[in-house]
Design an enzyme around this catalytic site. Structure first.
Site, PDB file in Angstrom:
ATOM      1  N   GLY A  52     -17.467  -8.431  16.440  1.00 28.10           N
ATOM      2  CA  GLY A  52     -17.745  -9.857  16.638  1.00 28.10           C
ATOM      3  C   GLY A  52     -18.038 -10.486  15.291  1.00 28.10           C
ATOM      4  N   LEU A  76     -12.200  -5.522  15.780  1.00 27.67           N
ATOM      5  CA  LEU A  76     -11.731  -4.651  16.858  1.00 27.67           C
ATOM      6  C   LEU A  76     -11.814  -5.403  18.195  1.00 27.67           C
ATOM      7  CD1 LEU A  76     -10.715  -1.719  17.131  1.00 27.67           C
ATOM      8  CD2 LEU A  76     -12.995  -1.106  17.922  1.00 27.67           C
ATOM      9  N   THR A 107      -3.362 -20.345  -3.953  1.00 30.17           N
ATOM     10  CA  THR A 107      -4.436 -21.110  -3.306  1.00 30.17           C
ATOM     11  C   THR A 107      -4.664 -22.456  -4.000  1.00 30.17           C
ATOM     12  OG1 THR A 107      -6.045 -20.009  -4.731  1.00 30.17           O
ATOM     13  CG2 THR A 107      -5.666 -19.031  -2.554  1.00 30.17           C
ATOM     14  N   GLY A 155     -12.245 -16.577  -0.232  1.00 30.24           N
ATOM     15  CA  GLY A 155     -13.118 -17.318   0.676  1.00 30.24           C
ATOM     16  C   GLY A 155     -13.682 -16.338   1.666  1.00 30.24           C
ATOM     17  N   HIS A 156     -15.006 -16.248   1.703  1.00 28.69           N
ATOM     18  CA  HIS A 156     -15.626 -15.303   2.621  1.00 28.69           C
ATOM     19  C   HIS A 156     -16.451 -16.071   3.638  1.00 28.69           C
ATOM     20  CE1 HIS A 156     -14.666 -12.156  -0.273  1.00 28.69           C
ATOM     21  NE2 HIS A 156     -15.231 -12.889  -1.200  1.00 28.69           N
ATOM     22  N   GLN A 171     -10.031 -10.449  -2.471  1.00 31.03           N
ATOM     23  CA  GLN A 171      -8.611 -10.328  -2.125  1.00 31.03           C
ATOM     24  C   GLN A 171      -8.365  -8.945  -1.506  1.00 31.03           C
ATOM     25  OE1 GLN A 171      -9.476 -11.975  -5.102  1.00 31.03           O
ATOM     26  NE2 GLN A 171      -9.076 -13.851  -4.005  1.00 31.03           N
ATOM     27  N   ASP A 222      -8.940 -11.330   3.243  1.00 38.08           N
ATOM     28  CA  ASP A 222      -9.424 -11.826   4.540  1.00 38.08           C
ATOM     29  C   ASP A 222      -9.597 -10.714   5.573  1.00 38.08           C
ATOM     30  OD1 ASP A 222      -9.228 -14.373   3.427  1.00 38.08           O
ATOM     31  OD2 ASP A 222      -7.116 -14.470   3.993  1.00 38.08           O
ATOM     32  N   GLU A 223      -9.914  -9.531   5.100  1.00 30.91           N
ATOM     33  CA  GLU A 223     -10.119  -8.416   6.017  1.00 30.91           C
ATOM     34  C   GLU A 223     -11.491  -8.500   6.683  1.00 30.91           C
ATOM     35  OE1 GLU A 223      -9.516  -7.987   2.747  1.00 30.91           O
ATOM     36  OE2 GLU A 223      -7.569  -7.010   2.515  1.00 30.91           O
ATOM     37  N   LYS A 236     -14.365  -8.794   4.500  1.00 27.14           N
ATOM     38  CA  LYS A 236     -15.296  -8.167   3.547  1.00 27.14           C
ATOM     39  C   LYS A 236     -16.632  -8.898   3.524  1.00 27.14           C
ATOM     40  CE  LYS A 236     -12.315  -8.707   0.189  1.00 27.14           C
ATOM     41  NZ  LYS A 236     -11.103  -9.091   0.945  1.00 27.14           N
ATOM     42  N   GLY A 237     -16.563 -10.228   3.700  1.00 30.52           N
ATOM     43  CA  GLY A 237     -17.786 -11.040   3.661  1.00 30.52           C
ATOM     44  C   GLY A 237     -18.791 -10.535   4.675  1.00 30.52           C
TER      45      GLY A 237
HETATM   46  P1  GTP Z   1     -12.625 -11.495   3.004  1.00 27.52           P
HETATM   47  O1  GTP Z   1     -11.700 -12.520   2.421  1.00 27.52           O
HETATM   48  O2  GTP Z   1     -12.066 -10.146   3.139  1.00 27.52           O
HETATM   49  O3  GTP Z   1     -14.021 -11.546   2.529  1.00 27.52           O
HETATM   50  O4  GTP Z   1     -12.744 -11.813   4.467  1.00 27.52           O
HETATM   51  P2  GTP Z   1     -13.465 -13.049   4.854  1.00 27.52           P
HETATM   52  O5  GTP Z   1     -14.871 -12.727   5.139  1.00 27.52           O
HETATM   53  O6  GTP Z   1     -13.107 -14.083   3.870  1.00 27.52           O
HETATM   54  O7  GTP Z   1     -12.727 -13.388   6.105  1.00 27.52           O
HETATM   55  P3  GTP Z   1     -12.464 -14.858   6.464  1.00 27.52           P
HETATM   56  O8  GTP Z   1     -13.669 -15.652   6.382  1.00 27.52           O
HETATM   57  O9  GTP Z   1     -11.326 -15.314   5.691  1.00 27.52           O
HETATM   58  O10 GTP Z   1     -12.072 -14.612   7.953  1.00 27.52           O
HETATM   59  C1  GTP Z   1     -12.736 -13.658   8.734  1.00 27.52           C
HETATM   60  C2  GTP Z   1     -13.311 -14.346   9.945  1.00 27.52           C
HETATM   61  O11 GTP Z   1     -13.530 -13.366  10.910  1.00 27.52           O
HETATM   62  C3  GTP Z   1     -14.660 -14.955   9.680  1.00 27.52           C
HETATM   63  O12 GTP Z   1     -14.787 -16.102  10.473  1.00 27.52           O
HETATM   64  C4  GTP Z   1     -15.644 -13.888  10.144  1.00 27.52           C
HETATM   65  O13 GTP Z   1     -16.857 -14.399  10.621  1.00 27.52           O
HETATM   66  C5  GTP Z   1     -14.877 -13.269  11.271  1.00 27.52           C
HETATM   67  N1  GTP Z   1     -15.129 -11.845  11.482  1.00 27.52           N
HETATM   68  C6  GTP Z   1     -15.402 -10.875  10.575  1.00 27.52           C
HETATM   69  N2  GTP Z   1     -15.539  -9.676  11.189  1.00 27.52           N
HETATM   70  C7  GTP Z   1     -15.301  -9.910  12.502  1.00 27.52           C
HETATM   71  C8  GTP Z   1     -15.251  -9.073  13.653  1.00 27.52           C
HETATM   72  O14 GTP Z   1     -15.443  -7.866  13.600  1.00 27.52           O
HETATM   73  N3  GTP Z   1     -14.958  -9.696  14.830  1.00 27.52           N
HETATM   74  C9  GTP Z   1     -14.714 -11.034  14.943  1.00 27.52           C
HETATM   75  N4  GTP Z   1     -14.431 -11.542  16.126  1.00 27.52           N
HETATM   76  N5  GTP Z   1     -14.767 -11.829  13.870  1.00 27.52           N
HETATM   77  C10 GTP Z   1     -15.037 -11.278  12.686  1.00 27.52           C
HETATM   78  P1  IMP Z   2      -3.749 -17.117  -6.174  1.00 33.06           P
HETATM   79  O1  IMP Z   2      -4.670 -15.947  -6.159  1.00 33.06           O
HETATM   80  O2  IMP Z   2      -4.419 -18.403  -5.816  1.00 33.06           O
HETATM   81  O3  IMP Z   2      -2.961 -17.198  -7.449  1.00 33.06           O
HETATM   82  O4  IMP Z   2      -2.673 -16.897  -5.020  1.00 33.06           O
HETATM   83  C1  IMP Z   2      -1.712 -15.863  -5.077  1.00 33.06           C
HETATM   84  C2  IMP Z   2      -1.468 -15.276  -3.683  1.00 33.06           C
HETATM   85  O5  IMP Z   2      -2.629 -14.602  -3.253  1.00 33.06           O
HETATM   86  C3  IMP Z   2      -1.156 -16.336  -2.599  1.00 33.06           C
HETATM   87  O6  IMP Z   2      -0.295 -15.731  -1.662  1.00 33.06           O
HETATM   88  C4  IMP Z   2      -2.511 -16.557  -1.948  1.00 33.06           C
HETATM   89  O7  IMP Z   2      -2.395 -17.018  -0.638  1.00 33.06           O
HETATM   90  C5  IMP Z   2      -3.090 -15.139  -2.009  1.00 33.06           C
HETATM   91  N1  IMP Z   2      -4.560 -15.109  -2.014  1.00 33.06           N
HETATM   92  C6  IMP Z   2      -5.370 -15.311  -3.099  1.00 33.06           C
HETATM   93  N2  IMP Z   2      -6.658 -15.166  -2.733  1.00 33.06           N
HETATM   94  C7  IMP Z   2      -6.665 -14.873  -1.423  1.00 33.06           C
HETATM   95  C8  IMP Z   2      -7.706 -14.569  -0.489  1.00 33.06           C
HETATM   96  O8  IMP Z   2      -8.901 -14.556  -0.774  1.00 33.06           O
HETATM   97  N3  IMP Z   2      -7.304 -14.312   0.785  1.00 33.06           N
HETATM   98  C9  IMP Z   2      -5.999 -14.289   1.130  1.00 33.06           C
HETATM   99  N4  IMP Z   2      -4.991 -14.551   0.299  1.00 33.06           N
HETATM  100  C10 IMP Z   2      -5.314 -14.840  -0.974  1.00 33.06           C
HETATM  101 MG    MG Z   3     -11.160 -14.618   2.892  1.00 32.46          MG
END
Ligand code: GTP
Ligand code: IMP
Ligand code: MG
Length: 336
Positions: A323, A282, A124, A43-44, A176, A14-15, A17-18
């Site tokens: 953003g 940021l 998950t 989940g991206h 991940q 959830d850094e 990456k999406g």
């Molecule tokens: P990964 O699991 O690493 O792919 O991350 P993700 O894309 O799944 O992130 P996730 O959707 O779990 O949560 C990130 C949230 O932050 C999303 O709603 C993005 O739209 C949002 N986001 C991503 N980059 C930024 C940013 O630089 N600023 C802000 N405010 N939101 C961002």
């Molecule tokens: P699993 O991958 O569903 O077996 O979950 C193992 C661990 O990884 C749990 O702590 C989950 O919350 C975490 N995890 C798996 N996938 C993600 C992801 O995409 N984002 C954040 N945590 C994750």
């Molecule tokens: Mg995610």
């Protein structure tokens, strides 16, 4: 001949990456985007063209309609989720799945929702771990066994290596984060596979010398869902007060949070042989920096934070998210 660009997570997933991948897909006119990583436990979120998409299997590079979208043999696939996402993202006609991608079935999902996996690890519940376990036991199904997937089947490793031979732009999407790696993470509170850059290469069938850049993505603070250690964890009320409150894309669970951890980030860069860092959110740390597009226009505090990361880790921060939108990005790749 060209070399691939790899994007992987530097923390607990959830850094963002999406968003980074969808930005690169359009900006760099990526020809082939290939999804490595674990499975639909990811989940991206992608915010593009005024729409918010949540994808778990289709590569997030779908935002470029010219990009060929592939899913590597190392990934486990839930056919139902995949087919729904194909319609959502307009991927039909340009999506390919490797013949040997693993398959998650209903029984895997049930096994993931009880006992040790649910209660101790806090997975998950998507069946990803049990599907990988069956794969290791060599009794899991693979994509070529599934009728509904026949139209998408391809030799992903063959396609990706040929694309590089032809000088095309290839982007590999990991999922991940480094510290959820089965080998290098906070075991046993980890996912069911390695999640580092080397694993992403193996997932899609690329040898280690076919990669030019490894972009490790960090968020400006740490989040973690599920169980396991999180150094410097902040109480929930404080997380909300700081505006760091997030909910899991897949599970809807509230994410735990902690400040950016320089020591962990440095280790992530070593484990992934990072050549660049992408730093997202940021604007959440420094509210006045929302939607800024140039490094010079950031506040002094934000600039100092970025410089501190570069100094302590020794890797340039080339992409900075300011953003949620794909265009809310500072691009400093001219620095490397
Ligand atoms: P990964 O699991 O690493 O792919 O991350 P993700 O894309 O799944 O992130 P996730 O959707 O779990 O949560 C990130 C949230 O932050 C999303 O709603 C993005 O739209 C949002 N986001 C991503 N980059 C930024 C940013 O630089 N600023 C802000 N405010 N939101 C961002
Ligand atoms: P699993 O991958 O569903 O077996 O979950 C193992 C661990 O990884 C749990 O702590 C989950 O919350 C975490 N995890 C798996 N996938 C993600 C992801 O995409 N984002 C954040 N945590 C994750
Ligand atoms: Mg995610």
């Amino acid at each position: 001949m060209s070399k691939a660009v790899l994007v992987v997570g530097g923390a607990f997933g959830d850094e963002g990456k999406g968003k980074v991948v969808s930005y690169l897909a359009v900006k760099d006119k990526v020809d082939v985007a290939v999804r490595g990583g674990v499975g639909p436990n990811a989940g991206h979120t992608v915010v593009s063209g005024g729409k918010t998409y949540k994808v778990r299997l289709v590569p997030t590079a779908f935002t470029n309609p010219q990009t060929r979208l592939l899913i590597g043999a190392g990934v486990v696939v839930n056919p139902q989720i995949l087919l729904e996402e194909v319609d959502l993202t307009g991927a039909r006609g340009r999506l390919g799945i490797d013949y040997q991608s693993g398959i998650i079935d209903e029984e895997h999902i049930q096994r993931d929702k009880v006992g040790h996996l649910k209660e101790k690890i806090g997975t998950t519940g998507t069946g990803t771990g049990p599907a990988n376990a069956d794969r290791v036991l060599r009794k899991g199904k693979v994509a070529r066994d599934i009728l509904a997937l026949q139209e998408f089947l391809t030799d992903v490793a063959g396609e990706v290596n040929s694309a590089l031979d032809e000088g095309k732009q290839v982007l590999v999407e990991g999922t991940q984060g480094t510290f959820l790696s089965l080998y290098h993470g906070t075991y046993p509170f980890v996912t069911s596979k390695d999640t580092t850059a080397s694993a992403a290469c193996a997932d899609v069938g690329l040898g280690p010398l076919r990669v030019a850049e490894v972009i490790v993505v960090f968020k400006a603070y740490l989040t973690r869902v599920g169980e396991g250690p999180l150094e410097g964890e902040i109480p929930t009320e404080e997380v909300v007060k700081r505006g760091w409150g997030e909910f899991g894309t897949v599970t809807g669970r509230m994410r735990r949070a902690a400040p950016f951890n320089f020591k962990l980030a440095k280790r992530a860069c070593i484990l992934n042989s990072a050549t660049q860092i992408a730093l997202t959110k940021l604007d959440v740390l420094f509210k006045c920096d929302a939607h800024v597009k140039k490094f010079e226009d950031l506040s002094a505090e934000a600039k100092n934070f970025v410089r501190k990361i570069e100094d302590e880790i020794g890797v340039k921060v080339t992409l900075i998210g300011t953003g949620p939108g794909v265009d809310d990005m500072i691009d400093r790749r001219c620095l490397v």
